[in-house]
Design an enzyme around this catalytic site. Sequence first.
Site, PDB file in Angstrom:
ATOM      1  N   ASN A  47       0.823  -1.217   0.000  1.00  0.00           N
ATOM      2  CA  ASN A  47       0.000   0.000   0.000  1.00  0.00           C
ATOM      3  C   ASN A  47       0.860   1.272   0.000  1.00  0.00           C
ATOM      4  O   ASN A  47       0.350   2.362   0.197  1.00  0.00           O
ATOM      5  CB  ASN A  47      -0.891   0.028   1.252  1.00  0.00           C
ATOM      6  N   HIS A 133     -14.209  -0.902   6.232  1.00  0.00           N
ATOM      7  CA  HIS A 133     -13.055  -1.627   6.761  1.00  0.00           C
ATOM      8  C   HIS A 133     -13.374  -2.293   8.107  1.00  0.00           C
ATOM      9  O   HIS A 133     -14.170  -1.788   8.897  1.00  0.00           O
ATOM     10  CB  HIS A 133     -11.919  -0.617   6.948  1.00  0.00           C
ATOM     11  N   GLU A 175     -15.747   5.054   3.460  1.00  0.00           N
ATOM     12  CA  GLU A 175     -14.342   5.237   3.093  1.00  0.00           C
ATOM     13  C   GLU A 175     -14.269   6.114   1.847  1.00  0.00           C
ATOM     14  O   GLU A 175     -15.216   6.147   1.068  1.00  0.00           O
ATOM     15  CB  GLU A 175     -13.694   3.877   2.799  1.00  0.00           C
ATOM     16  N   SER A 179     -10.900  -0.260   0.435  1.00  0.00           N
ATOM     17  CA  SER A 179      -9.599  -0.920   0.524  1.00  0.00           C
ATOM     18  C   SER A 179      -9.512  -2.197  -0.291  1.00  0.00           C
ATOM     19  O   SER A 179      -8.430  -2.548  -0.765  1.00  0.00           O
ATOM     20  CB  SER A 179      -9.262  -1.211   1.983  1.00  0.00           C
ATOM     21  N   ASP A 204     -13.213   7.641   6.268  1.00  0.00           N
ATOM     22  CA  ASP A 204     -11.884   7.043   6.454  1.00  0.00           C
ATOM     23  C   ASP A 204     -11.228   7.036   5.076  1.00  0.00           C
ATOM     24  O   ASP A 204     -11.628   6.293   4.188  1.00  0.00           O
ATOM     25  CB  ASP A 204     -12.082   5.619   7.006  1.00  0.00           C
ATOM     26  N   HIS A 207      -6.951   5.124   1.846  1.00  0.00           N
ATOM     27  CA  HIS A 207      -6.392   4.824   0.514  1.00  0.00           C
ATOM     28  C   HIS A 207      -6.495   5.990  -0.456  1.00  0.00           C
ATOM     29  O   HIS A 207      -6.069   5.867  -1.599  1.00  0.00           O
ATOM     30  CB  HIS A 207      -7.060   3.579  -0.064  1.00  0.00           C
ATOM     31  N   LYS A 236      -0.185   3.953   4.392  1.00  0.00           N
ATOM     32  CA  LYS A 236      -0.313   3.727   2.959  1.00  0.00           C
ATOM     33  C   LYS A 236       0.551   4.742   2.194  1.00  0.00           C
ATOM     34  O   LYS A 236       1.761   4.620   2.210  1.00  0.00           O
ATOM     35  CB  LYS A 236      -1.788   3.750   2.565  1.00  0.00           C
TER      36      LYS A 236
HETATM   37  C1  LIG Z   1      -5.359   0.202   6.544  1.00  0.00           C
HETATM   38  C2  LIG Z   1      -6.706   0.722   6.924  1.00  0.00           C
HETATM   39  C3  LIG Z   1      -7.001   1.086   8.231  1.00  0.00           C
HETATM   40  C4  LIG Z   1      -6.064   0.780   9.361  1.00  0.00           C
HETATM   41  O1  LIG Z   1      -5.052   1.684   9.396  1.00  0.00           O
HETATM   42  P1  LIG Z   1      -3.709   1.289  10.182  1.00  0.00           P
HETATM   43  O2  LIG Z   1      -3.023   2.578  10.333  1.00  0.00           O
HETATM   44  O3  LIG Z   1      -2.996   0.319   9.289  1.00  0.00           O
HETATM   45  O4  LIG Z   1      -4.134   0.673  11.477  1.00  0.00           O
HETATM   46  C5  LIG Z   1      -8.197   1.694   8.490  1.00  0.00           C
HETATM   47  N1  LIG Z   1      -9.105   1.906   7.510  1.00  0.00           N
HETATM   48  C6  LIG Z   1      -8.860   1.527   6.251  1.00  0.00           C
HETATM   49  C7  LIG Z   1      -9.895   1.786   5.214  1.00  0.00           C
HETATM   50  C8  LIG Z   1      -7.667   0.917   5.920  1.00  0.00           C
HETATM   51  O5  LIG Z   1      -7.440   0.511   4.679  1.00  0.00           O
END
Ligand SMILES: *Cc1c(COP(=O)(O)O)cnc(C)c1O
Length: 383
Positions: A47, A133, A175, A179, A204, A207, A236
């Site tokens: 990522n 997620h 999101e 993801s 969130d 990505h 990421k």
């Molecule tokens: C990777 C991810 C997370 C978690 O983030 P970390 O910093 O790796 O704990 C949360 N939400 C989404 C959509 C993700 O892809």
Amino acid sequence: MSWQQRITQALDERRQSATYRQRQVNRGGNGRQIQLGGEHYLNFSSNDYLGLSQDAQVIAVWQQGARQYGVGSGGSGHVTGFCTAHQALEQQLAEWLGYPRALLFISGYAANQALLAALMQAGDRILADRLSHASLLEAASQSPAPLRRFRHNHPQSLANLLAKPCAGQRLAVTEGVFSMDGDRAPLAALHSLTRAAGAWLMVDDAHGIGVCGEQGRGSCWQQGVRPELLVVTFGKAFGISGAAVLCDEPTAEYLLQFARHLIYSTAMPPAQACALRAALRRIQQGDALRARLQDNIRRFRQGAAQLSLALTASDTAIQPLWVGDNQRTLDLAQHLREHGLWVNAIRPPTVQPGGARLRITLTAAHQPQDIDRLLEVLHGVNV
Ligand SMILES: *Cc1c(COP(=O)(O)O)cnc(C)c1O
């Protein structure tokens, strides 16, 4: 059932459904190539979309930060763990993304857990996209506020949920870029619905941040939307780890009082905050990196279309190849490995049953010939 029986049975079930997970020991970093089990592979599973985990400037700043601050923060931010480096990073993030405040968290997982736990009460309602997620859905399922899921990227389905009476507050959760599917949420439509209903929207953008929008400001900026709560993560495109919540001033103060992940957990090392500031500068000036990534995405999608591969609608760095069956997905990943390509097989429960897929991720670190090699090997298999 004894402890031993319970554990053995759970493991047996995973093996029988071809959903058993095993870690591989990676000997190098997570760049364009990785070294696993003595073999080198082209890495299509990372990522690290802009290649910043290997960036010489970011690495040098981290080293310098460690010399200045030491390697650990020494405590939670409420004790003595909040340093000038953290404060500067929070201010820089808030300015960059156009919010009054940013609060750092140790990970995106912790940020999502902390937000839902601190904000939601019995009588409230969480309305989440059903493909959200695991960190969001798990936090929601632990909340005293009931969770209702709306159809993936479907504003009307959210509207139907918002139309139901609720005595408390409503929080809609989605999101920016999903993801496992790589598609984008219709944020403007979702936000106009929540605003009209007096609800809040939480996005969130793990990505999207760094990758899309002007200066890499992410999905919300790109779509002209400013949700009440924005979560960005640094594992990421930032190439490091950690996360931040962007919000208004009273909400930030509320979280400092009530977000247990901020109070009872050691703050991120200050040197990491220094490195994150350096990564942020690379992202702000990263048009060339983003253009390289877009070229790679375009090259992959054009080539895959010629091979009649079953591509999804994703135009992002996440390019899933839908397979369906768990064992077949594992076999395909194995086949790619035998040809020097590392692509992760994603199976339930990460995705819904029957939704197993190869999750190909492209980065700015890939060379055009890497994409061509991937296409060549995919050409030989029947995905
Ligand atoms: C990777 C991810 C997370 C978690 O983030 P970390 O910093 O790796 O704990 C949360 N939400 C989404 C959509 C993700 O892809």
